[in-house]
Design a protein around this motif. Structure first.
Motif, PDB file in Angstrom:
ATOM      1  N   LEU A 112       0.858  -1.190   0.000  1.00 37.97           N
ATOM      2  CA  LEU A 112       0.000   0.000   0.000  1.00 37.97           C
ATOM      3  C   LEU A 112       0.892   1.237   0.000  1.00 37.97           C
ATOM      4  O   LEU A 112       1.566   1.509   0.991  1.00 37.97           O
ATOM      5  CB  LEU A 112      -0.913  -0.003   1.233  1.00 37.97           C
ATOM      6  N   ILE A 113       0.906   1.962  -1.121  1.00 43.16           N
ATOM      7  CA  ILE A 113       1.773   3.140  -1.199  1.00 43.16           C
ATOM      8  C   ILE A 113       0.938   4.417  -1.243  1.00 43.16           C
ATOM      9  O   ILE A 113      -0.124   4.459  -1.838  1.00 43.16           O
ATOM     10  CB  ILE A 113       2.751   3.065  -2.391  1.00 43.16           C
ATOM     11  N   SER A 114       1.464   5.433  -0.585  1.00 44.15           N
ATOM     12  CA  SER A 114       0.775   6.713  -0.481  1.00 44.15           C
ATOM     13  C   SER A 114       0.680   7.399  -1.835  1.00 44.15           C
ATOM     14  O   SER A 114       1.638   7.389  -2.620  1.00 44.15           O
ATOM     15  CB  SER A 114       1.527   7.622   0.491  1.00 44.15           C
ATOM     16  N   ILE A 115      -0.467   8.015  -2.073  1.00 43.37           N
ATOM     17  CA  ILE A 115      -0.694   8.748  -3.314  1.00 43.37           C
ATOM     18  C   ILE A 115       0.321   9.889  -3.464  1.00 43.37           C
ATOM     19  O   ILE A 115       0.603  10.326  -4.562  1.00 43.37           O
ATOM     20  CB  ILE A 115      -2.150   9.267  -3.392  1.00 43.37           C
ATOM     21  N   GLY A 116       0.894  10.339  -2.357  1.00 43.44           N
ATOM     22  CA  GLY A 116       1.877  11.415  -2.405  1.00 43.44           C
ATOM     23  C   GLY A 116       3.304  10.939  -2.573  1.00 43.44           C
ATOM     24  O   GLY A 116       4.223  11.746  -2.696  1.00 43.44           O
ATOM     25  N   SER A 117       3.522   9.628  -2.596  1.00 44.99           N
ATOM     26  CA  SER A 117       4.882   9.093  -2.724  1.00 44.99           C
ATOM     27  C   SER A 117       5.404   9.313  -4.138  1.00 44.99           C
ATOM     28  O   SER A 117       4.628   9.399  -5.095  1.00 44.99           O
ATOM     29  CB  SER A 117       4.903   7.601  -2.388  1.00 44.99           C
ATOM     30  N   PRO A 118       6.734   9.390  -4.296  1.00 41.05           N
ATOM     31  CA  PRO A 118       7.305   9.572  -5.638  1.00 41.05           C
ATOM     32  C   PRO A 118       6.869   8.468  -6.613  1.00 41.05           C
ATOM     33  O   PRO A 118       6.571   8.750  -7.773  1.00 41.05           O
ATOM     34  CB  PRO A 118       8.820   9.525  -5.393  1.00 41.05           C
ATOM     35  N   MET A 119       6.805   7.227  -6.144  1.00 36.52           N
ATOM     36  CA  MET A 119       6.406   6.129  -7.013  1.00 36.52           C
ATOM     37  C   MET A 119       4.968   6.295  -7.491  1.00 36.52           C
ATOM     38  O   MET A 119       4.669   6.147  -8.676  1.00 36.52           O
ATOM     39  CB  MET A 119       6.556   4.789  -6.297  1.00 36.52           C
ATOM     40  N   ALA A 120       4.066   6.617  -6.572  1.00 36.16           N
ATOM     41  CA  ALA A 120       2.657   6.783  -6.943  1.00 36.16           C
ATOM     42  C   ALA A 120       2.486   7.957  -7.898  1.00 36.16           C
ATOM     43  O   ALA A 120       1.696   7.874  -8.842  1.00 36.16           O
ATOM     44  CB  ALA A 120       1.800   6.975  -5.698  1.00 36.16           C
ATOM     45  N   ARG A 121       3.215   9.032  -7.661  1.00 40.86           N
ATOM     46  CA  ARG A 121       3.098  10.201  -8.549  1.00 40.86           C
ATOM     47  C   ARG A 121       3.508   9.859  -9.980  1.00 40.86           C
ATOM     48  O   ARG A 121       2.931  10.354 -10.938  1.00 40.86           O
ATOM     49  CB  ARG A 121       3.911  11.368  -8.006  1.00 40.86           C
ATOM     50  N   ILE A 122       4.509   8.985 -10.128  1.00 36.83           N
ATOM     51  CA  ILE A 122       4.935   8.564 -11.465  1.00 36.83           C
ATOM     52  C   ILE A 122       3.878   7.668 -12.101  1.00 36.83           C
ATOM     53  O   ILE A 122       3.604   7.758 -13.290  1.00 36.83           O
ATOM     54  CB  ILE A 122       6.305   7.840 -11.392  1.00 36.83           C
ATOM     55  N   LEU A 123       3.250   6.806 -11.296  1.00 32.99           N
ATOM     56  CA  LEU A 123       2.263   5.858 -11.818  1.00 32.99           C
ATOM     57  C   LEU A 123       0.916   6.498 -12.158  1.00 32.99           C
ATOM     58  O   LEU A 123       0.224   6.029 -13.062  1.00 32.99           O
ATOM     59  CB  LEU A 123       2.038   4.725 -10.814  1.00 32.99           C
ATOM     60  N   MET A 124       0.548   7.551 -11.447  1.00 39.16           N
ATOM     61  CA  MET A 124      -0.777   8.168 -11.631  1.00 39.16           C
ATOM     62  C   MET A 124      -1.026   8.552 -13.091  1.00 39.16           C
ATOM     63  O   MET A 124      -0.186   9.156 -13.749  1.00 39.16           O
ATOM     64  CB  MET A 124      -0.928   9.402 -10.743  1.00 39.16           C
ATOM     65  N   GLU A 127      -1.491   3.996 -18.171  1.00 38.68           N
ATOM     66  CA  GLU A 127      -2.378   2.935 -18.625  1.00 38.68           C
ATOM     67  C   GLU A 127      -1.623   1.611 -18.716  1.00 38.68           C
ATOM     68  O   GLU A 127      -0.390   1.594 -18.737  1.00 38.68           O
ATOM     69  CB  GLU A 127      -2.933   3.275 -20.010  1.00 38.68           C
ATOM     70  N   GLU A 128      -2.394   0.526 -18.820  1.00 33.36           N
ATOM     71  CA  GLU A 128      -1.795  -0.799 -19.015  1.00 33.36           C
ATOM     72  C   GLU A 128      -0.923  -0.770 -20.261  1.00 33.36           C
ATOM     73  O   GLU A 128      -1.277  -0.156 -21.266  1.00 33.36           O
ATOM     74  CB  GLU A 128      -2.880  -1.869 -19.178  1.00 33.36           C
ATOM     75  N   GLY A 129       0.216  -1.450 -20.179  1.00 38.87           N
ATOM     76  CA  GLY A 129       1.125  -1.535 -21.318  1.00 38.87           C
ATOM     77  C   GLY A 129       2.184  -0.444 -21.348  1.00 38.87           C
ATOM     78  O   GLY A 129       3.187  -0.582 -22.052  1.00 38.87           O
ATOM     79  N   GLU A 130       1.976   0.642 -20.607  1.00 40.94           N
ATOM     80  CA  GLU A 130       2.976   1.711 -20.586  1.00 40.94           C
ATOM     81  C   GLU A 130       4.193   1.271 -19.778  1.00 40.94           C
ATOM     82  O   GLU A 130       4.107   0.439 -18.884  1.00 40.94           O
ATOM     83  CB  GLU A 130       2.401   2.994 -19.976  1.00 40.94           C
ATOM     84  N   GLU A 131       5.338   1.867 -20.119  1.00 42.47           N
ATOM     85  CA  GLU A 131       6.566   1.602 -19.377  1.00 42.47           C
ATOM     86  C   GLU A 131       6.855   2.815 -18.497  1.00 42.47           C
ATOM     87  O   GLU A 131       6.680   3.958 -18.922  1.00 42.47           O
ATOM     88  CB  GLU A 131       7.728   1.375 -20.348  1.00 42.47           C
ATOM     89  N   VAL A 132       7.269   2.545 -17.265  1.00 42.34           N
ATOM     90  CA  VAL A 132       7.629   3.622 -16.341  1.00 42.34           C
ATOM     91  C   VAL A 132       9.007   3.336 -15.772  1.00 42.34           C
ATOM     92  O   VAL A 132       9.418   2.187 -15.642  1.00 42.34           O
ATOM     93  CB  VAL A 132       6.610   3.758 -15.183  1.00 42.34           C
ATOM     94  N   GLU A 133       9.716   4.407 -15.470  1.00 45.01           N
ATOM     95  CA  GLU A 133      11.022   4.271 -14.835  1.00 45.01           C
ATOM     96  C   GLU A 133      10.901   4.809 -13.427  1.00 45.01           C
ATOM     97  O   GLU A 133      10.522   5.965 -13.216  1.00 45.01           O
ATOM     98  CB  GLU A 133      12.092   5.036 -15.611  1.00 45.01           C
ATOM     99  N   LEU A 134      11.192   3.941 -12.455  1.00 39.96           N
ATOM    100  CA  LEU A 134      11.068   4.314 -11.053  1.00 39.96           C
ATOM    101  C   LEU A 134      12.437   4.375 -10.406  1.00 39.96           C
ATOM    102  O   LEU A 134      13.318   3.560 -10.714  1.00 39.96           O
ATOM    103  CB  LEU A 134      10.201   3.295 -10.308  1.00 39.96           C
ATOM    104  N   VAL A 135      12.606   5.323  -9.502  1.00 43.26           N
ATOM    105  CA  VAL A 135      13.835   5.426  -8.745  1.00 43.26           C
ATOM    106  C   VAL A 135      13.605   4.699  -7.426  1.00 43.26           C
ATOM    107  O   VAL A 135      12.783   5.116  -6.608  1.00 43.26           O
ATOM    108  CB  VAL A 135      14.235   6.900  -8.500  1.00 43.26           C
ATOM    109  N   LEU A 136      14.317   3.606  -7.250  1.00 48.34           N
ATOM    110  CA  LEU A 136      14.200   2.779  -6.051  1.00 48.34           C
ATOM    111  C   LEU A 136      15.458   2.936  -5.215  1.00 48.34           C
ATOM    112  O   LEU A 136      16.469   3.464  -5.699  1.00 48.34           O
ATOM    113  CB  LEU A 136      13.991   1.313  -6.454  1.00 48.34           C
TER     114      LEU A 136
END
Length: 155
Positions: A112-124, A127-136
């Motif tokens: 469960l990740i916060s809507i305000g987290s950097p990861m959630a902001r990138i995902l918001m 759509e399905e099939g899109e590629e995202v780059e996340l900083v972990l």
């Protein structure tokens, strides 16, 4: 935030205001009757507890007052939004699943990740099939969005 979280926080606030304040006031009065306040450990402990309780009341009043309750089951979830469960697959075919929730519901160990987290902001909005780059914590990683859905959230 979710309705269940709003209800829980509102209940805690009401309990602190209507019950706990009276209890701590009584404890302080009883400790005051024991005599010298300079060396009265019970009195000082009760005053410290009262201070912490008042800080929590102030915090909860602010949170509840600014809360926006959202029912995620009413949203389309064709794109990542509040309440969406997102299944991601990285370049090593490892799968991870996250659900976007409010900051009060956030629990990364449970996915469960916060809507305000950097990861959630990138995902918001993705759509399905899109590629995202996340900083972990261990560096940047690319993920494909495998699926977006709504699943009942059990806190």
């Amino acid at each position: 935030m979710l309705q269940a979280t709003y209800n829980k926080l509102s209940g805690e606030l009401e309990q602190l205001k209507t019950v706990e304040r009276g209890v701590i006031a009584k404890v302080i009065d009883e400790a005051r009757e024991l005599g010298d306040l300079k060396e009265n450990a019970e009195y000082h402990a009760a005053k410290d507890k009262q201070g912490l309780m008042e800080a929590r009341i102030s915090e909860l009043t602010d949170i509840v007052g600014r809360a926006h309750v959202i029912e995620p089951s009413t949203l389309a979830h064709e794109r990542v939004s509040f309440g969406s469960t997102v299944e991601l697959i990285d370049e090593d075919d490892e799968e991870v699943t996250y659900t976007i929730v409010g900051s009060q519901e956030s629990n990364p160990e449970k996915g469960l990740i916060s809507i305000g987290s950097p990861m959630a902001r990138i995902l918001m909005g993705k759509e399905e099939g899109e590629e995202v780059e996340l900083v972990l914590p261990d560096g940047k990683k690319s993920f494909d969005i495998e699926s977006i859905s709504y699943e009942e959230i059990n806190l």
